[in-house]
Design an enzyme around this catalytic site. Structure first.
Site, PDB file in Angstrom:
ATOM      1  N   LYS A 101      30.940  19.907  32.823  1.00  0.00           N
ATOM      2  CA  LYS A 101      31.395  20.200  31.296  1.00  0.00           C
ATOM      3  C   LYS A 101      31.404  18.895  30.618  1.00  0.00           C
ATOM      4  O   LYS A 101      32.393  18.123  30.934  1.00  0.00           O
ATOM      5  CB  LYS A 101      32.535  21.166  31.310  1.00  0.00           C
ATOM      6  CG  LYS A 101      32.042  22.605  31.872  1.00  0.00           C
ATOM      7  CD  LYS A 101      30.948  23.452  31.560  1.00  0.00           C
ATOM      8  CE  LYS A 101      31.491  23.916  29.903  1.00  0.00           C
ATOM      9  NZ  LYS A 101      30.246  24.782  29.677  1.00  0.00           N
ATOM     10  N   SER A 103      33.381  18.689  28.045  1.00  0.00           N
ATOM     11  CA  SER A 103      34.882  18.426  27.697  1.00  0.00           C
ATOM     12  C   SER A 103      35.615  17.814  28.675  1.00  0.00           C
ATOM     13  O   SER A 103      36.644  17.197  28.584  1.00  0.00           O
ATOM     14  CB  SER A 103      35.378  19.766  27.149  1.00  0.00           C
ATOM     15  OG  SER A 103      34.702  20.088  26.007  1.00  0.00           O
ATOM     16  N   GLY A 105      34.309  15.986  31.080  1.00  0.00           N
ATOM     17  CA  GLY A 105      33.865  14.711  31.430  1.00  0.00           C
ATOM     18  C   GLY A 105      34.392  13.556  30.163  1.00  0.00           C
ATOM     19  O   GLY A 105      34.902  12.644  30.959  1.00  0.00           O
ATOM     20  N   ASP A 119      18.711  23.794  46.455  1.00  0.00           N
ATOM     21  CA  ASP A 119      17.536  24.193  46.685  1.00  0.00           C
ATOM     22  C   ASP A 119      17.219  25.615  46.626  1.00  0.00           C
ATOM     23  O   ASP A 119      18.234  26.540  46.659  1.00  0.00           O
ATOM     24  CB  ASP A 119      17.395  23.830  48.255  1.00  0.00           C
ATOM     25  CG  ASP A 119      17.111  22.553  48.617  1.00  0.00           C
ATOM     26  OD1 ASP A 119      16.153  22.138  47.713  1.00  0.00           O
ATOM     27  OD2 ASP A 119      17.715  21.854  49.357  1.00  0.00           O
ATOM     28  N   LEU A 128      31.823  21.182  45.351  1.00  0.00           N
ATOM     29  CA  LEU A 128      32.112  20.217  44.010  1.00  0.00           C
ATOM     30  C   LEU A 128      32.544  19.030  44.568  1.00  0.00           C
ATOM     31  O   LEU A 128      33.446  19.183  45.540  1.00  0.00           O
ATOM     32  CB  LEU A 128      32.923  20.923  42.957  1.00  0.00           C
ATOM     33  CG  LEU A 128      32.572  22.230  42.595  1.00  0.00           C
ATOM     34  CD1 LEU A 128      33.704  22.901  41.658  1.00  0.00           C
ATOM     35  CD2 LEU A 128      31.232  22.044  41.614  1.00  0.00           C
ATOM     36  N   GLU A 129      32.110  17.724  44.214  1.00  0.00           N
ATOM     37  CA  GLU A 129      32.823  16.580  44.504  1.00  0.00           C
ATOM     38  C   GLU A 129      33.417  15.951  43.564  1.00  0.00           C
ATOM     39  O   GLU A 129      32.929  15.391  42.433  1.00  0.00           O
ATOM     40  CB  GLU A 129      31.578  15.638  44.912  1.00  0.00           C
ATOM     41  CG  GLU A 129      30.731  16.178  46.092  1.00  0.00           C
ATOM     42  CD  GLU A 129      29.428  15.798  45.661  1.00  0.00           C
ATOM     43  OE1 GLU A 129      29.018  15.614  44.770  1.00  0.00           O
ATOM     44  OE2 GLU A 129      28.506  16.395  46.824  1.00  0.00           O
ATOM     45  N   GLN A 148      28.438  23.782  34.821  1.00  0.00           N
ATOM     46  CA  GLN A 148      27.253  24.547  34.553  1.00  0.00           C
ATOM     47  C   GLN A 148      25.985  24.480  35.507  1.00  0.00           C
ATOM     48  O   GLN A 148      25.816  23.339  35.818  1.00  0.00           O
ATOM     49  CB  GLN A 148      26.804  24.574  32.985  1.00  0.00           C
ATOM     50  CG  GLN A 148      26.834  22.825  32.838  1.00  0.00           C
ATOM     51  CD  GLN A 148      26.736  22.784  31.114  1.00  0.00           C
ATOM     52  OE1 GLN A 148      26.599  23.514  30.530  1.00  0.00           O
ATOM     53  NE2 GLN A 148      26.885  21.670  30.710  1.00  0.00           N
TER      54      GLN A 148
END
Length: 191
Positions: A101, A103, A105, A119, A128-129, A148
């Site tokens: 997102k 905001s 970032g 895939d 998530l990382e 997103q």
């Protein structure tokens, strides 16, 4: 071809794409927002002298859950695994990209290091990382918008989608942040 909000809703309505739980307010013009689950996998930096993707390092990470309604604090320079609150299931002719997102970032939060591609055929929570590039700690609230998903239509259905026997699909059906399983199919070409 990137799917529009209209196409995303149509794919969900006809059951080809599953986002569970689904909240229609998360649909954006060309993506669907996903939220942060409450589980985090932190690295135990004292367990090994280095990370080796060719071997199993079972104690490399530890599962953490914030107490009650508390946030998880991600410190500057820290890297943790987390996952989407939603389970995402894709058909054989759609792939997806997880994007951060804007905001978040702008606050220094990186949502994924390199593994933003999902895939066709995948089903599970998306790992998530998360990294904090800021100079201050960031509070990560379970349930907050974290990224997103953009959906792309393939030119034809995948012959061997994720989850098929051919590729092993080490993360199919994953629940919560899943540690690396790179050792299961580590490949190295002699150079």
């Amino acid at each position: 071809m990137l799917l529009s909000d209209k196409d995303i809703r149509a794919e969900i309505d006809n059951g080809r794409v599953r986002i569970d739980p689904f909240d229609d307010s998360m649909v954006q013009p060309s993506s669907i927002d996903v939220r942060l689950d409450r589980y985090f996998r932190v690295f135990e930096n004292h367990r090994y002298p280095h990370i080796d993707p060719s071997v199993e390092q079972v104690d490399l990470t530890r599962l953490v859950e914030p107490e009650g309604d508390e946030p998880f604090i991600l410190h500057p320079g820290e890297f943790v695994l987390a996952s989407t609150y939603e389970v995402v299931s894709l058909p054989d002719d759609l792939a997806s990209r997880l994007e951060g997102k804007s905001s978040l970032g702008r606050l220094g939060l990186v949502t994924h290091s390199t593994a933003g591609f999902i895939d066709p055929g995948f089903s599970g929570h998306v790992t998530l990382e998360l990294s904090n590039l800021a100079t201050l700690p960031i509070k990560l609230w379970p349930g907050m918008k974290i990224g997103q998903l953009c959906l792309f239509r393939l030119t034809s259905p995948a012959e061997h989608p994720y989850g098929s026997e051919r590729y092993g699909s080490r993360y199919q059906g994953q629940r919560g942040p899943t540690a690396s399983r790179s050792f299961l199919n580590f490949h190295r070409t002699q150079v």
